[in-house]
Design a protein around this motif. Structure first.
Motif, short mmCIF file in Angstrom:
data_model
loop_
_atom_site.label_atom_id
_atom_site.label_comp_id
_atom_site.label_asym_id
_atom_site.label_seq_id
_atom_site.Cartn_x
_atom_site.Cartn_y
_atom_site.Cartn_z
N ILE A 365 0.87 -1.19 0.00
CA ILE A 365 0.00 0.00 0.00
C ILE A 365 0.90 1.24 0.00
CG2 ILE A 365 -1.81 1.24 1.26
CD1 ILE A 365 -2.35 -1.66 2.59
N VAL A 366 0.73 2.08 -1.02
CA VAL A 366 1.62 3.23 -1.21
C VAL A 366 1.08 4.44 -0.45
CG1 VAL A 366 2.59 4.81 -2.93
CG2 VAL A 366 2.31 2.37 -3.48
N ASP A 367 1.96 5.15 0.25
CA ASP A 367 1.59 6.42 0.86
C ASP A 367 1.61 7.49 -0.24
OD1 ASP A 367 1.41 8.83 2.12
OD2 ASP A 367 2.86 8.35 3.70
N PRO A 368 0.42 8.07 -0.57
CA PRO A 368 0.38 9.02 -1.69
C PRO A 368 1.32 10.22 -1.49
CG PRO A 368 -1.84 8.60 -0.79
CD PRO A 368 -0.87 7.89 0.10
N ALA A 369 1.61 10.56 -0.25
CA ALA A 369 2.50 11.70 0.01
C ALA A 369 3.93 11.42 -0.46
CB ALA A 369 2.50 12.03 1.50
N MET A 370 4.24 10.15 -0.67
CA MET A 370 5.61 9.78 -1.05
C MET A 370 5.75 9.53 -2.55
SD MET A 370 7.49 9.96 1.45
CE MET A 370 7.08 10.50 3.08
N GLU A 371 4.67 9.86 -3.31
CA GLU A 371 4.74 9.66 -4.76
C GLU A 371 5.40 10.87 -5.42
OE1 GLU A 371 1.56 6.78 -6.27
OE2 GLU A 371 0.44 8.42 -5.35
N PRO A 372 6.44 10.65 -6.21
CA PRO A 372 7.13 11.77 -6.84
C PRO A 372 6.24 12.50 -7.85
CG PRO A 372 8.39 9.73 -7.06
CD PRO A 372 7.05 9.36 -6.54
N LYS A 373 6.37 13.82 -7.89
CA LYS A 373 5.67 14.65 -8.88
C LYS A 373 6.75 15.37 -9.69
CE LYS A 373 1.50 14.08 -6.88
NZ LYS A 373 1.93 13.06 -5.96
#
Ligand SMILES: O=C(O)c1cc(C(=O)O)c2c(n1)C(=O)C(=O)c1cc(C(=O)O)[nH]c1-2
Length: 584
Positions: A365-373
């Motif tokens: 389960i991925v923490d959305p805050a840690m997804e690169p933009k």
């Protein structure tokens, strides 16, 4: 509670060590116990050998009968060393002269992760994407097969693996947008028998009727195309630069695939199958029997190439045939090796990108805050691109039931940029800065004893530098490993107490091995010569210079007796120790 076991095939004599892991299961366990927890403090150098190459030394020397076989990193020279004579003089040297262009194409140093012995041949990959077989007796080339065009960015650093009369190899170049593949060659002739790409259509990836993965999202047609934006799968990487393992009972080989290309994720929405994944393939045909993806749509370069250990473990009270795999994404996986079902997924070190594991879907389960933009900087993602463990292979001891692994304790600051594909150049888009989990001066490394049945650490040894050496477990209740700053340590396998250590001339990223020499004496060998991804620590206080020395230890430094002699060199060719082409 019983411990796990593994199939020790193909070890015929416990004194030899003829493949990188010592067996098909990737255990790196030896039954030798002359050197043990009671006398290991008497370990001393018996002899040393330098190949003169100054790239990272990642492989383990191999021993068959009275000869040791060593292959250098670029320029990939091989040597046979005579173990019947004091100082183990050179019997022959073979120089394959790979193209120097390969040096500039390798992402992470001009390394070689290992070599293999079988059917009277020493077989290994050259950095310029060839595979060679050398006659064990004469040092003459038996065959050489060109696998790819190095000018397009394909290199080969993975360890050749021999099983069932075949040689299994894979490519590197994931950071250059090459298309990743594994291939099988005929051990006798070097003829290519099959090649399976990691990304692409079903035909390409050798997915047919036998393919029965456990999870529904991994079923369907042409997933290696449909999980990519149009036109992107072509340069989608999934390189195969780690280790293979083989289950003789099912005739399946297992290996991991690298990160998707480009590394920057916003250009490739979708799961990006089958990057950062594991394949189980029929050794004869290459047909995929199942696959599982560790990090769907890998956004951080977590890759999936780390080794697959084939252990039979009691999980929830039932013996299961498993794969134990420590991923760069920081999950320690226990998979059913017949189906690819995740039986356990536990964090073996600190991470903050995933909030848990969904056993229903088999997805972290991925923490959305840690997804690169794009063009935004993320200040602290743990682990960094190289994971909390990279390719360095662990060892398993059936005495303790524990797996021993070199690991890290680091995070990264990450910025992404969009990139275009230009053949033979980096296809990357990630800029990063790595630092310790605990702050600028904290430990970057650790050595872990992991209980794969319970899913937690039994003990840990903190280390100042990333531990990037392999591990060796022996029946002498010992585990050996090395550090990036050059300490070679023997610890009590039961409790992690350091029983012996010696500082070597360079840092250690090699794989320790042990053998019984023709004199009946047990020896332990390890290469010192730092490089590879350990080089990201260069500049930190205490990081050592490069080197190229193989150390061989025995109790009290005992070695074979006799007079020193100089060996004859075929065709009057003297071995050259200062290899041209090596960076000083
Ligand atoms: O994607 C690839 O093709 C590829 C290849 C290699 C390599 O061939 O050494 C490494 C990596 N990736 C990589 O991600 C990585 O962290 C790495 C570390 C090392 C090393 O030798 O220490 N090689 C590589």
């Amino acid at each position: 509670m019983p411990h796990g076991t593994f199939n020790p095939a193909p070890r015929k004599s416990s004194g030899d060590w003829t493949s990188q892991a010592g067996d098909f299961a990737n255990s790196r366990y030896s039954e030798l116990s002359d050197i043990n927890e009671k006398n290991v403090d008497q370990l001393k150098v018996a002899w040393t050998f330098s190949d003169g190459a100054l790239y990272g030394h990642e492989g383990a020397p191999l021993v068959q009968g009275d000869t040791m076989y060593v292959v250098s990193p670029f320029p990939n020279r091989s040597y046979a060393l005579d173990l019947t004579k004091p100082g183990a003089p050179i019997k022959w040297m073979y120089s394959p002269n790979p193209s120097p262009m390969a040096i500039g194409k390798a992402c992470c140093d001009a390394v070689l992760r290992g070599w293999a012995i079988g059917d009277g041949k020493l077989v290994y990959s050259l950095l310029d994407a060839h595979v060679v077989a050398v006659d064990l007796k004469t040092g003459k080339e038996v065959w050489r097969t060109e696998m790819a065009d190095v000018s397009k960015g394909v290199t080969m650093t993975s360890s050749a693996f021999i099983a069932d009369g075949k040689v299994f190899v894979g490519n590197s170049g994931g950071e250059l947008g090459v298309s990743g593949w594994a291939a099988a060659l005929d051990l006798a002739t070097g003829k290519e028998l099959w090649r399976a790409y990691s990304v692409g259509d079903d035909e390409h990836t050798l997915i047919g009727d036998r393919y029965k993965p456990f999870y529904p999202h991994l079923k369907g047609e042409d997933l290696g195309l449909k999980t990519w934006p149009k036109g992107m799968a072509q340069h989608g990487a999934g390189a195969v630069w780690g280790f293979f393992s083989y289950d003789p009972e099912t005739n399946l080989i297992f290996y991991g695939t690298s990160n998707p290309g480009p590394r920057v994720p916003v250009q490739r929405p979708g799961d990006n199958l089958f990057s950062s994944a594991v394949f189980a393939r029929d050794a004869d045909t290459g047909e995929a029997v199942w696959a599982y993806q560790f990090t769907p749509h890998d956004q951080w370069d977590y890759d999936g190439v780390n080794e697959m250990m084939l252990l039979d473990l009691p999980i929830n009270g039932k013996m299961r045939k498993t794969i134990v795999h420590f991923d760069r994404n920081t999950y320690a996986y226990v998979l059913d090796r017949e189906t690819g079902e995740v039986l356990k997924a536990d964090n073996f070190a600190y991470q903050n990108w995933s909030t848990g594991f969904d056993y229903e879907t088999g997805r972290p389960i991925v923490d959305p805050a840690m997804e690169p933009k794009p063009e935004k900087t993320l200040d602290r993602i743990c682990p960094p691109d190289i994971g909390q463990k990279d390719w360095e292979p662990p060892a398993y001891s059936p005495q303790t039931g524990l797996v021993y692994l070199g690991a890290f304790n680091i995070c990264m600051k990450l910025t992404n940029h969009k990139v275009s594909y230009i053949a033979g150049t980096p296809y990357d888009g990630m800029e990063m800065e790595r630092f310790s989990v605990d702050g600028p001066d904290g430990d970057w490394g650790q050595f872990i004893a992991w209980d794969p049945i319970e899913g937690h650490a039994a003990w840990r040894i903190p280390e100042k530098f990333m531990v990037m050496s392999g591990a060796l477990a022996t029946a002498g209740h010992l585990v050996f490993y090395g550090t990036s700053d050059g300490w070679f340590r023997a610890v009590d396998a039961r409790n992690g107490k350091v029983l012996w250590q010696q500082k070597l001339s360079s840092g250690i990223i090699g794989q320790p091995m042990t053998y019984r020499g023709p004199d009946g004496v047990q020896y332990i060998a390890i290469a010192s010569g730092v490089g590879g991804a350990a080089g990201v620590q260069a500049g930190r206080d205490g990081y050592p210079p490069r080197g190229s020395t193989l150390y061989v230890f025995s109790l009290n430094g005992k070695q074979v007796e006799g007079t020193h002699s100089s060996a004859a060199h075929p065709e009057g060719e003297a071995p050259q120790q200062g290899a041209p082409g090596s960076r000083g």
